[in-house]
Design an enzyme around this catalytic site. Structure first.
Site, PDB file in Angstrom:
ATOM      1  N   ASP A   1       1.821 -13.403   1.862  1.00 32.85           N
ATOM      2  CA  ASP A   1       2.734 -12.577   1.223  1.00 32.85           C
ATOM      3  C   ASP A   1       1.730 -11.610   0.545  1.00 32.85           C
ATOM      4  OD1 ASP A   1       5.548 -11.570   0.912  1.00 32.85           O
ATOM      5  OD2 ASP A   1       4.648 -11.507  -0.994  1.00 32.85           O
ATOM      6  N   ILE A   2       1.867 -10.434   0.506  1.00 29.84           N
ATOM      7  CA  ILE A   2       1.162  -9.327  -0.268  1.00 29.84           C
ATOM      8  C   ILE A   2       1.586  -9.288  -1.695  1.00 29.84           C
ATOM      9  CG2 ILE A   2       0.123  -6.865  -0.679  1.00 29.84           C
ATOM     10  CD1 ILE A   2       0.342  -6.676   2.539  1.00 29.84           C
TER      11      ILE A   2
ATOM     12  N   GLU B   1       6.200  -7.169   3.834  1.00 26.24           N
ATOM     13  CA  GLU B   1       4.651  -7.418   3.692  1.00 26.24           C
ATOM     14  C   GLU B   1       4.365  -8.868   3.683  1.00 26.24           C
ATOM     15  OE1 GLU B   1       7.001  -7.814  -0.325  1.00 26.24           O
ATOM     16  OE2 GLU B   1       6.835  -6.730   1.513  1.00 26.24           O
TER      17      GLU B   1
END
Length: 564
Positions: free
Chosen positions: A437-438, A480
């Site tokens: 996950d960003i 994301e």
């Protein structure tokens, strides 16, 4: 007038024929039930994992179809998957699997293709007792079975090396590419022996202890006057595994010199070819054994060249018996039989029309109209069929591909996880899954705009995909969030890979809409599935554990890897 004895003889003859017919009808079901059952063991794996295996299957199927004898055979096939998981790993789980699957079947014969399957069967004389054993061996010259009939395909490296100065007389140096495995060292020793007779006209250099990166780098520096002889290599110095056909494609795109080989599956566009062992002919030989015929083992090797490489490197003196691949065909040659058939049909129709033109004029006109209508209808049906096929292909691609990044989407990844879990349970190998996950991605959209956010997602997806092995898979799971699947990988190796990917993303610099640069960090949760666990994983449970690990990474401050 027939005598009484003659009449009695006729009656007895008819009675005997009737009894024989009744006996044949009674015995017919038992004859029909006597189907010949044969198990074929392949060494390298599925057709999709091995280009060689696909060609073997093509030759086998074509030969059986040509003789139309498949209905008299019960053919069972199993694959060891040595290309994907290695020789030892492929052997470890196969015996109990075969015993359980074929416990109720008595085979008439077992046929093995290549050394891995052959050695497996030869080392287990108690497996499938009573079945005839046939061993087709083409990659280990120093091994022969002791409990069945062996068919050794002799590699003639004298012809393999000798074709180089014949077709490329300007070549003065040959680079031989192999690896350090026992099988390859056996082949390299045979190459060195065959090379002695050409030492006055050719210099030889051997690359059998390089990494793939070193191999491609040095190949790119070779200049005209050199050539490469590529053996079917599966390993490099670091132990990394790649398919020989993938190595051949990379070399053909990298080097400026012709590439020769002794392996038919390696002759892809750009690889010159040479005197090769034909996988399709091995498949036909296996078909002959299935049909209890004597295979033509001596006819398996032959000359095979790529037309594009012949033109590019100006090869000459190609043997007249050579098979040429990828040759562009003229319209006339491509549709020769159709043209001949159409011409013959026109001649016949012309004769008939000439003979009946007076009395059947109206009938001829009607038939011509019907003929034209039929052609138009066939063209319309063909056009609609092609359009439907293209639409279905595009829909399938759209359904399984993320439109922004071009990598797989959630649906494709979920299907792949189920497949790899099944493979993991069968071969008893670990399987790891990374959920990525960003960090603070909402800030990127808020501060730099959604277009910059899209560029950030694309950049992260490329960094993740390029940092993985060829057998791994990356997908965008949503927003994301990404999921990475790593077969044949335990949690320690997967965690190390995750740390490397985290560092790669941290090094990215994405251009913002206002001339500034955007830096990113990612959090990664790692989970692994082991087939020996008390509670085997499903796709949802494996994803759930990776998601929990990702949550822990987020909670602990982000920009980190957490394993569970």
């Amino acid at each position: 007038m027939p005598t009484r004895d003659h009449q009695l003889e006729i009656v007895l003859r008819h009675l005997w024929r009737g009894l024989l017919l009744i006996a044949m009808l009674i015995a017919a079901p038992s004859w029909a039930a006597q189907e010949r059952k044969v198990l074929v063991l392949y060494s390298l794996g599925s057709d999709s994992a091995s280009a060689w295996q696909g060609l073997v299957q093509k030759g086998l199927t074509a030969e059986l179809a040509r003789r139309d004898l498949t209905s008299a055979l019960g053919i069972f096939e199993e694959r060891f998957d040595a290309v994907r998981v290695g020789d030892q790993q492929a052997l470890a789980s196969m015996e109990p699997y075969l015993r359980a699957k074929y416990a109720g079947i008595k085979f008439d014969a077992i046929i093995t293709e290549s050394y891995v399957a052959g050695r497996f069967l030869s080392d287990r004389p108690e497996l499938f007792p009573g079945a005839q054993r046939h061993y087709v061996n083409y990659d280990r010259m120093g091994w022969a079975p002791t409990d069945g009939k062996g068919y050794l395909v002799q590699a003639d490296f004298g012809r393999t090396i000798g074709i180089v100065p014949r077709v490329a007389p300007k070549v003065r140096k040959v680079v031989v590419i192999g690896d350090g495995t026992e099988r390859m060292q056996e082949s390299l020793a045979a190459v060195r022996k065959a090379a002695d007779q050409y030492r006055r006209e050719l210099a030889f250099e051997y690359w059998d202890n390089l990494s793939y990166a070193e191999m491609y780098s040095q190949a790119a520096q070779l200049r005209p006057g050199s050539a490469i002889f590529l053996l079917p290599t599966y390993h490099d110095r670091t132990g990394e595994r790649r398919r020989p056909v993938d190595i051949a494609r990379k070399l053909a795109a990298t080097t400026q010199v012709p590439i020769f080989t002794n392996w038919a599956a390696v002759v892809v566009p750009g690889v010159a070819g040479g005197y090769v062992v034909s996988a399709e002919r091995i498949g036909r030989a296996i078909a002959d054994i299935l049909m209890q015929r004597q295979p033509d083992i001596g006819g398996i090797p032959g000359y095979l060249f790529d037309h594009g490489a012949i033109q590019r490197f100006h090869l000459q003196n190609i043997p007249p018996t050579a098979q040429i691949l990828n040759r562009p065909q003229s319209i006339f040659r491509q549709y020769l039989w159709q043209i001949l058939a159409g011409g013959a049909l026109i001649v016949v129709e012309g004769i008939l029309i000439s003979a009946l033109v007076v009395s059947l004029r109206s009938r001829r006109q009607t038939l011509c109209a019907l003929h034209d209508e039929r052609n138009q209808l066939e063209e319309r049906v063909l056009q609609r069929t092609l359009e439907l096929s293209a639409a279905n292909t595009k829909l399938e691609q759209l359904a399984t591909t993320d439109p922004l990044t071009g990598i797989g989407n959630r649906r494709r990844m979920t299907e792949q996880i189920n497949k790899e879990l099944e493979r993991s349970r069968r071969f008893r190998h670990p399987l790891s899954l990374l959920m990525v996950d960003i960090d603070h991605f909402k800030n990127v959209n808020d501060l730099h705009g959604h277009e910059a956010g899209d560029r950030a997602i694309v950049a992260v997806s490329r960094a993740l995909a390029s940092g993985m092995r060829s057998i791994d898979m990356a997908s965008r799971f949503g927003g994301e969030e990404f999921v990475l699947l790593m077969p044949e990988t335990d949690i320690d190796v997967a965690s190390s890979a995750a740390e490397r990917l985290r560092a790669d993303v941290a090094a990215l610099r994405i251009a913002g809409d206002k001339g500034d640069e955007i830096t990113l960090t990612i959090s990664i949760g790692v989970a692994a599935s082991y087939p020996d666990a008390a509670s085997p994983d499903s796709a949802s449970s494996l994803l759930s554990r990776a998601d929990k690990a990702l949550y822990q990474a987020k909670h602990a401050g982000r920009d980190r890897v957490v394993s569970c």
